[in-house]
Design a protein around this motif. Sequence first.
Motif, short mmCIF file in Angstrom:
data_model
loop_
_atom_site.label_atom_id
_atom_site.label_comp_id
_atom_site.label_asym_id
_atom_site.label_seq_id
_atom_site.Cartn_x
_atom_site.Cartn_y
_atom_site.Cartn_z
N ASN A 1 -24.17 8.57 10.88
CA ASN A 1 -23.58 7.45 11.43
C ASN A 1 -25.05 6.87 12.30
O ASN A 1 -25.92 5.91 11.76
N ASN A 2 -25.93 7.94 12.81
CA ASN A 2 -27.01 7.91 13.26
C ASN A 2 -28.43 7.50 12.56
O ASN A 2 -29.41 6.21 12.69
N VAL B 1 -28.31 5.68 9.59
CA VAL B 1 -27.68 4.87 9.12
C VAL B 1 -28.74 3.85 10.49
O VAL B 1 -29.07 2.75 10.43
N GLN B 2 -28.18 4.24 11.44
CA GLN B 2 -28.79 3.03 13.12
C GLN B 2 -29.96 2.64 12.78
O GLN B 2 -31.16 1.84 13.43
N VAL C 1 -32.80 2.90 20.75
CA VAL C 1 -32.30 3.96 19.67
C VAL C 1 -31.91 4.89 19.60
O VAL C 1 -31.05 5.57 19.69
N GLN D 1 -31.90 1.17 9.78
CA GLN D 1 -31.03 -0.74 10.50
C GLN D 1 -32.48 -1.08 11.11
O GLN D 1 -32.11 -2.41 10.82
N THR D 2 -32.31 -0.52 12.43
CA THR D 2 -33.02 -0.47 13.36
C THR D 2 -34.55 -1.11 12.66
O THR D 2 -34.71 -2.02 13.51
N GLN E 1 -31.17 6.13 22.63
CA GLN E 1 -29.48 5.52 23.37
C GLN E 1 -28.73 6.79 22.19
O GLN E 1 -27.75 7.43 22.90
N LEU E 2 -28.48 7.08 21.88
CA LEU E 2 -28.47 8.03 20.25
C LEU E 2 -29.01 9.29 20.68
O LEU E 2 -28.45 10.56 20.45
#
Length: 499
Positions: free
Chosen positions: A414-415, A417-418, A432, A421-422, A435-436
């Motif tokens: 998921n990380n 992918v994020q 991001v 996408q960003t 944050q992650l």
Amino acid sequence: MMKKVITIVGGGTAGWMAATLINKVLNEENIQVQVNLVESPEISTIGVGEGSTPQLKNFFQQLGIAEYEWMKCCQATYKLGIKFSGWSSRAESDSYFHPFISQVDDQTAPAFFFNSQMRRKGADVIGHPDTFFLNSYLAKQGLSPIARNNFPFETAYGYHFDAGLLGQFLRDYAVKNAIKHIQTKVENVHLAHDGSIAYLETTKGELQSDIFIDCTGFNGLLIQKALKVPFIDFSDNLFNDSAVVLPTESLEKKPTYTGASTLKNGWLWSIPLRNRTGSGYVYSSQFTDSDLAETELRNSLGLIDSEIEARHIKMKVGRIQSHWYKNCLAVGLSQGFIEPLEATALHLVQETIQNFCAAYKAGNYTNQHQSRFNQVINNRFEGIRDYIVAHYRVNSRNDSEYWRANANNNHLSNNLVQILQTWMAGDNITQVLEQLKLSQYYASYSWHCLLAGYGIYPDSSQLLAPNEEASQHNIDEIKDFITRCSMNFLEHQEALDLS
Ligand SMILES: Cc1cc2nc3c(=O)[nH]c(=O)nc-3n(C[C@H](O)[C@H](O)[C@H](O)COP(=O)(O)OP(=O)(O)OC[C@H]3O[C@@H](n4cnc5c(N)ncnc54)[C@H](O)[C@@H]3O)c2cc1C
């Protein structure tokens, strides 16, 4: 407190690094430990692993060993980063440099971040990483990371070295520093009632210890075979499981970087040492076989008729579930491996040892902080994995099933992918990553270099002339500034002669 006994099984790079660092860190703080290292003369070390991150410099500094003491005898050279070639087929993106960071980059990296965001939003500004980082300029000119005295800014760098010679160097250092070297094979691992290791049965008798460290390589004799700690396989998104290795002659002018160029079913490393160049093809056996891979490697090196024998290596890619379990710590290939692309294995070895020493001490030499330690090391493995997976996922080669399968692979965390996408949305990936909590594994600049280096931008036909805001950074000034900074650095050979 009674003297603790720590017994390491395995005398590869991981074993000797663990022995020397643990001995230094724990004994320095007055915790009396006896470190023993058991090694089987019958089982050879893996004999590869010759590129490092800047972390290795800290390792030698911690041991108090100067570069001139180890570099020459390990045939070591300087490394400013990695040059990636052929990973992208997008315009002007056939190669890019992933540099280690320099203090000079503080002046120029903000312009790169800004421009890459503007370009993602459609402005035709320069967004290739090679324009913005000092080490890229140094590497292009064959310069070393060693600056003349009058230049006040630090530059991070790693090394290339002969793995066998480094092991021997550390072994000699270890033995001089009261580490006991026991040459024998561990035949059996005996467990106690509580499932911990009671003792090791060796050809020379039984060995008891407070802590056992498994450095037996892919074998994982203690942690995997005896203690049955599960192995988490990474092959769903890291397809490479094999390598074929050939030494070639040393280059007269030795590059200050590792080369990573793509081949049909994987990639080729090129590691310049003082006396030879190490070359190896890392590939996936799902897509080719060892004979074809060797032929492809020989072809690419111009060694098709050479008598030099190639060495074939199988890689087990993944990690164990717990790196410290009961009274056993795993370090090196026994704890896992994320393929060699960013040369992170010895970095992970160091992180594991340092975190272990801190957790062991903080828990008053008990397992109190074991689960937190395991979480930290697992997060590190996963954080590095995401960055490596991204290299394959965003490739745009379309000339083999291997590269297409990598580009179409949707087994992504998921990380990851994020982050992707960003980037595609033209938003701020630095936020991001913070944050992650991922920037501690690969910083934002590394992600920017990777994604911008592959040219993941709108198609050039869609880009528009930049407005005043988008063109606020003067690229000629940036180039001039870095070029003038680079004039302070020694030629590679000059720096090698001094080290
Ligand atoms: C293709 C490839 C390329 C790589 N490139 C890089 C790179 O560029 N940079 C990087 O950082 N890393 C790289 N690595 C990883 C690196 O090679 C390893 O992390 C490093 O060499 C440490 O290996 P090790 O000490 O864990 O295992 P090994 O070198 O395999 O050592 C295992 C030791 O265990 C001993 N042993 C085994 N069984 C027993 C037994 N029963 N009794 C006693 N002793 C025993 C053996 O004698 C040996 O001494 C690469 C790995 C591969 C496969």
